[in-house]
Design an enzyme around this catalytic site. Structure first.
Site, PDB file in Angstrom:
ATOM      1  N   GLY A  11      -4.729  -9.342   7.027  1.00 27.36           N
ATOM      2  CA  GLY A  11      -4.564 -10.129   5.811  1.00 27.36           C
ATOM      3  C   GLY A  11      -3.104 -10.471   5.587  1.00 27.36           C
ATOM      4  O   GLY A  11      -2.209  -9.844   6.167  1.00 27.36           O
ATOM      5  N   GLY A  12      -2.861 -11.456   4.754  1.00 28.33           N
ATOM      6  CA  GLY A  12      -1.503 -11.830   4.405  1.00 28.33           C
ATOM      7  C   GLY A  12      -0.935 -10.925   3.329  1.00 28.33           C
ATOM      8  O   GLY A  12      -1.590  -9.974   2.864  1.00 28.33           O
ATOM      9  N   HIS A  72       1.290   2.221  -3.744  1.00 27.67           N
ATOM     10  CA  HIS A  72       0.358   2.709  -2.728  1.00 27.67           C
ATOM     11  C   HIS A  72       0.110   4.207  -2.898  1.00 27.67           C
ATOM     12  O   HIS A  72      -1.032   4.672  -2.800  1.00 27.67           O
ATOM     13  CB  HIS A  72       0.911   2.425  -1.330  1.00 27.67           C
ATOM     14  CG  HIS A  72       0.657   1.037  -0.846  1.00 27.67           C
ATOM     15  ND1 HIS A  72      -0.292   0.739   0.107  1.00 27.67           N
ATOM     16  CD2 HIS A  72       1.214  -0.155  -1.195  1.00 27.67           C
ATOM     17  CE1 HIS A  72      -0.303  -0.570   0.329  1.00 27.67           C
ATOM     18  NE2 HIS A  72       0.610  -1.125  -0.439  1.00 27.67           N
ATOM     19  N   ARG A 124      -3.701   6.759  -3.834  1.00 25.86           N
ATOM     20  CA  ARG A 124      -4.298   7.663  -2.869  1.00 25.86           C
ATOM     21  C   ARG A 124      -4.950   8.861  -3.562  1.00 25.86           C
ATOM     22  O   ARG A 124      -4.331   9.498  -4.411  1.00 25.86           O
ATOM     23  CB  ARG A 124      -3.240   8.163  -1.882  1.00 25.86           C
ATOM     24  CG  ARG A 124      -2.630   7.064  -1.044  1.00 25.86           C
ATOM     25  CD  ARG A 124      -1.471   7.575  -0.205  1.00 25.86           C
ATOM     26  NE  ARG A 124      -0.578   6.481   0.155  1.00 25.86           N
ATOM     27  CZ  ARG A 124       0.656   6.638   0.612  1.00 25.86           C
ATOM     28  NH1 ARG A 124       1.145   7.868   0.763  1.00 25.86           N
ATOM     29  NH2 ARG A 124       1.398   5.582   0.916  1.00 25.86           N
ATOM     30  N   ARG A 154      -0.097  -9.456  -0.114  1.00 27.28           N
ATOM     31  CA  ARG A 154      -0.819  -9.421  -1.392  1.00 27.28           C
ATOM     32  C   ARG A 154      -2.230  -9.974  -1.288  1.00 27.28           C
ATOM     33  O   ARG A 154      -2.807 -10.461  -2.273  1.00 27.28           O
ATOM     34  CB  ARG A 154      -0.055 -10.189  -2.476  1.00 27.28           C
ATOM     35  CG  ARG A 154       1.345  -9.702  -2.744  1.00 27.28           C
ATOM     36  CD  ARG A 154       1.363  -8.284  -3.279  1.00 27.28           C
ATOM     37  NE  ARG A 154       2.672  -7.936  -3.803  1.00 27.28           N
ATOM     38  CZ  ARG A 154       3.000  -6.714  -4.252  1.00 27.28           C
ATOM     39  NH1 ARG A 154       2.097  -5.749  -4.209  1.00 27.28           N
ATOM     40  NH2 ARG A 154       4.193  -6.479  -4.713  1.00 27.28           N
ATOM     41  N   SER A 155      -2.828  -9.890  -0.121  1.00 25.30           N
ATOM     42  CA  SER A 155      -4.187 -10.406   0.061  1.00 25.30           C
ATOM     43  C   SER A 155      -5.254  -9.420  -0.405  1.00 25.30           C
ATOM     44  O   SER A 155      -6.409  -9.790  -0.584  1.00 25.30           O
ATOM     45  CB  SER A 155      -4.424 -10.730   1.537  1.00 25.30           C
ATOM     46  OG  SER A 155      -4.322  -9.546   2.326  1.00 25.30           O
ATOM     47  N   GLY A 156      -4.881  -8.153  -0.561  1.00 27.71           N
ATOM     48  CA  GLY A 156      -5.854  -7.122  -0.894  1.00 27.71           C
ATOM     49  C   GLY A 156      -6.319  -6.338   0.309  1.00 27.71           C
ATOM     50  O   GLY A 156      -7.278  -5.561   0.225  1.00 27.71           O
ATOM     51  N   GLU A 178       4.234  10.425   7.157  1.00 31.11           N
ATOM     52  CA  GLU A 178       5.167   9.324   7.370  1.00 31.11           C
ATOM     53  C   GLU A 178       5.761   9.465   8.765  1.00 31.11           C
ATOM     54  O   GLU A 178       6.536  10.383   9.025  1.00 31.11           O
ATOM     55  CB  GLU A 178       6.257   9.318   6.306  1.00 31.11           C
ATOM     56  CG  GLU A 178       5.723   9.082   4.900  1.00 31.11           C
ATOM     57  CD  GLU A 178       6.821   9.035   3.852  1.00 31.11           C
ATOM     58  OE1 GLU A 178       8.000   9.255   4.219  1.00 31.11           O
ATOM     59  OE2 GLU A 178       6.515   8.785   2.683  1.00 31.11           O
ATOM     60  N   ALA A 226       1.662   6.471   7.148  1.00 29.63           N
ATOM     61  CA  ALA A 226       2.584   5.460   6.622  1.00 29.63           C
ATOM     62  C   ALA A 226       3.738   5.296   7.603  1.00 29.63           C
ATOM     63  O   ALA A 226       4.666   6.103   7.614  1.00 29.63           O
ATOM     64  CB  ALA A 226       3.102   5.880   5.247  1.00 29.63           C
TER      65      ALA A 226
END
Length: 213
Positions: free
Chosen positions: A46-47, A89, A93, A49-51, A101, A70
């Site tokens: 997805g792009g 984000h 969670r 801020r596409s979700g 990370e 991450a």
């Protein structure tokens, strides 16, 4: 001229219904095989801020334990906008998710014993390109990059736990104005192709809507 009797017409109708029912059941079975299995690898594209991240999180929400990987830059005071994204984000969670990370995605994939959510391959690639000296065009960076990507792809192919990987779809916009932007777009596009080829399911998210590819 022979006129078909009622019995033969009824038989043909019954056969037609049976055929259509068999086709429906086969379609249903294929859908269940595709969406109902846990032991799978899913790529969510997805792009910005596409979700895509929210959709990926919903896909793994049923797992009682999960490792959230991450691989992007950690939040820092020098970039408050990035820190705000990371914090958003983190706030979503569940408490039963473990966060790791790291940029060693190959190592995580090879040693995982619990389901994984990797978010995202775009931020990981940005760090890898920096690590191998691509931005500065250091001699031999292409070979070092190939080694890192092939190591990850081999681990992805051999994964033995459910994995959902999120990645940016960067091929639908304008051509980047800088050489570094074009390099990132081209390498990530090729990486997405390779990951997709060895995924059980690929989803494209646009404006919060998910489309199975």
């Amino acid at each position: 001229m022979t006129v078909p009797n009622a019995a033969s017409a009824k038989k043909r109708t019954s056969a037609g219904l049976t055929h259509r029912l068999a086709g429906y059941l086969e379609s249903l079975a294929r859908a269940l095989r595709r969406y109902g299995r846990d032991e799978s690898k899913v790529l969510v594209l997805g792009g910005v801020r596409s979700g895509k991240s929210r959709h990926a999180e919903r896909l793994v929400a049923h797992h009682p334990h999960l490792v959230y990987v991450a691989p992007g830059l950690p939040a820092g005071e020098d970039d408050p906008e990035w820190a705000a994204r990371v914090a958003a984000h983190q706030a979503r969670r569940p408490a039963n998710w473990k966060t790791v990370e790291t940029t060693d995605l190959a190592g995580i994939l090879r040693t995982a014993t619990e389901p994984l959510l990797i978010d995202c391959l775009g931020t990981w690639l940005s760090r890898v390109l920096d690590d191998v000296g691509a931005w500065r065009q250091k001699p031999g960076w292409e070979h070092r990059l190939d080694d890192r990507l092939e190591d990850f792809l081999a681990a992805w192919a051999a994964a033995r736990v459910p994995v959902v990987a999120v990645s940016n779809e960067v091929g639908s916009g304008v051509v980047p104005a800088t050489s570094s932007g074009r390099l990132f777009r081209d390498v990530l596009g090729a990486l997405n192709n390779r990951v997709s080829a060895d995924a059980d399911r690929v989803v494209l998210v646009v404006a919060g809507r998910a489309l199975d590819l």
